[in-house]
Design a protein around this motif. Structure first.
Motif, PDB file in Angstrom:
ATOM      1  N   ALA A  49       0.831  -1.208   0.000  1.00  0.00           N
ATOM      2  CA  ALA A  49       0.000   0.000   0.000  1.00  0.00           C
ATOM      3  C   ALA A  49       0.864   1.256   0.000  1.00  0.00           C
ATOM      4  N   ALA A  50       1.986   1.227   0.731  1.00  0.00           N
ATOM      5  CA  ALA A  50       2.903   2.371   0.744  1.00  0.00           C
ATOM      6  C   ALA A  50       3.511   2.597  -0.635  1.00  0.00           C
ATOM      7  N   LEU A  51       3.828   1.510  -1.325  1.00  0.00           N
ATOM      8  CA  LEU A  51       4.380   1.633  -2.685  1.00  0.00           C
ATOM      9  C   LEU A  51       3.367   2.281  -3.619  1.00  0.00           C
ATOM     10  N   VAL A  52       2.104   1.890  -3.505  1.00  0.00           N
ATOM     11  CA  VAL A  52       1.060   2.491  -4.343  1.00  0.00           C
ATOM     12  C   VAL A  52       0.861   3.956  -3.976  1.00  0.00           C
ATOM     13  N   LEU A  53       0.866   4.247  -2.674  1.00  0.00           N
ATOM     14  CA  LEU A  53       0.638   5.617  -2.207  1.00  0.00           C
ATOM     15  C   LEU A  53       1.730   6.563  -2.686  1.00  0.00           C
ATOM     16  N   PHE A  54       2.984   6.200  -2.439  1.00  0.00           N
ATOM     17  CA  PHE A  54       4.091   7.101  -2.766  1.00  0.00           C
ATOM     18  C   PHE A  54       4.600   6.930  -4.195  1.00  0.00           C
ATOM     19  N   GLY A  55       4.377   5.758  -4.770  1.00  0.00           N
ATOM     20  CA  GLY A  55       4.811   5.536  -6.150  1.00  0.00           C
ATOM     21  C   GLY A  55       3.764   5.894  -7.181  1.00  0.00           C
ATOM     22  N   GLY A  56       2.523   6.082  -6.722  1.00  0.00           N
ATOM     23  CA  GLY A  56       1.447   6.385  -7.663  1.00  0.00           C
ATOM     24  C   GLY A  56       1.133   7.861  -7.769  1.00  0.00           C
ATOM     25  N   VAL A  57       2.062   8.715  -7.396  1.00  0.00           N
ATOM     26  CA  VAL A  57       1.827  10.166  -7.419  1.00  0.00           C
ATOM     27  C   VAL A  57       1.348  10.671  -8.785  1.00  0.00           C
ATOM     28  N   PRO A  58       1.957  10.218  -9.906  1.00  0.00           N
ATOM     29  CA  PRO A  58       1.505  10.748 -11.208  1.00  0.00           C
ATOM     30  C   PRO A  58       0.064  10.391 -11.550  1.00  0.00           C
ATOM     31  N   TRP A  59      -0.499   9.380 -10.914  1.00  0.00           N
ATOM     32  CA  TRP A  59      -1.859   8.936 -11.238  1.00  0.00           C
ATOM     33  C   TRP A  59      -2.858   9.232 -10.123  1.00  0.00           C
ATOM     34  N   SER A  60      -2.425   9.885  -9.069  1.00  0.00           N
ATOM     35  CA  SER A  60      -3.314  10.182  -7.951  1.00  0.00           C
ATOM     36  C   SER A  60      -3.320  11.675  -7.682  1.00  0.00           C
TER      37      SER A  60
END
Length: 264
Positions: free
Chosen positions: A204-215
């Motif tokens: 979940a942390a990877l999605v949160l911090f790695g998904g910045v361009p899509w969130s």
């Protein structure tokens, strides 16, 4: 549970240096994602072009001292108090989530970089605030998700309906939820189950911090700048040059004569 550092509990298996590297990588992902978002969406270009147009349309110059005052007012009202939200419930949910997230991130870094070594004695205040921050995010996030979202509260859609724009909220709430469950099982001595939720927490942390361009993660960096520029435009008179809305009352000299609404 509330006063135990869960990162120290797993340091015998995962070296503190690996956890510290992960935190640094997450920080770099946020920076890179924000830069990519700015370039891809051309938000910075639009912001500065709009700022130039408003400055050229202004009727007076705003001095340096006044700009400092505007910056302070923006920080106090729009950033620290989330004054842009008119709905008091949404504002409160946002504030709970925001301050919980800040608390969660700061205490995570403190415990990982300062007290993750095996056998290190962690001051009780750090894990206590870590758990409190995660719980605040869950309270504010779930409140918003199930009761305040426009498509749920006003449009009647299912609260489980997921859109790409929801990636930030979902990953944020998932991150803190899995963190709390992981901490519970770590302190309960449930080794296998705790590792399952630890991996879910990391994912979940990877999605949160790695998904910045899509969130909407990068949005939190743009909002203060936009709020500040709006206040500057109000101060230099450039926003007052805009025409009044088409349904403005008759006192503005537009449309047919009508009585003013009672709340006007």
């Amino acid at each position: 549970m509330l006063t135990n550092n869960p990162f120290a509990e797993v340091s015998a298996t995962i070296p503190p240096s690996a956890m510290q590297t992960f935190v640094v990588v997450m920080f770099l992902l946020v920076v890179a994602g924000t830069i990519f978002d700015v370039i891809h969406k051309k938000s910075a270009k639009y912001f500065f072009e709009n700022m130039k147009r408003e400055k050229a349309a202004g009727s007076r110059q705003v001095g340096g001292g006044e700009k400092v005052g505007i910056a302070v007012a923006t920080a106090a009202h729009d950033v620290l108090a989330s004054g842009e939200f008119c709905n008091p419930h949404r504002r409160l949910a946002h504030l709970i989530t925001m301050y919980g997230f800040i608390l969660f991130v700061i205490t995570s870094c403190t415990m990982i970089f300062g007290y993750a070594e095996p056998g290190a004695a962690t001051p009780a205040i750090h894990p206590l605030l870590w758990h409190l921050g995660a719980l605040m995010v869950c309270v504010g996030g779930y409140w918003f998700w199930f009761f305040i979202r426009v498509d749920v509260a006003a449009e009647g859609h299912s609260p489980f309906r997921f859109m790409p724009a929801d990636l930030f909220v979902v990953s944020l709430v998932a991150c803190t939820t899995f963190a709390l469950i992981w901490s519970f099982f770590v302190n309960a001595g449930a080794g296998t189950v705790s590792w399952v939720f630890f991996l879910l927490f990391i994912a979940a942390a990877l999605v949160l911090f790695g998904g910045v361009p899509w969130s909407k993660f990068a949005h939190m960096f743009f909002k203060p700048a936009a709020a500040y520029q709006k206040r500057v435009a109000d101060a230099d008179g450039s926003r007052s040059n805009l025409p009044p809305p088409v349904d403005a009352p008759a006192k503005f000299g537009l449309g047919i004569k009508r009585d003013l609404p009672r709340h006007y």
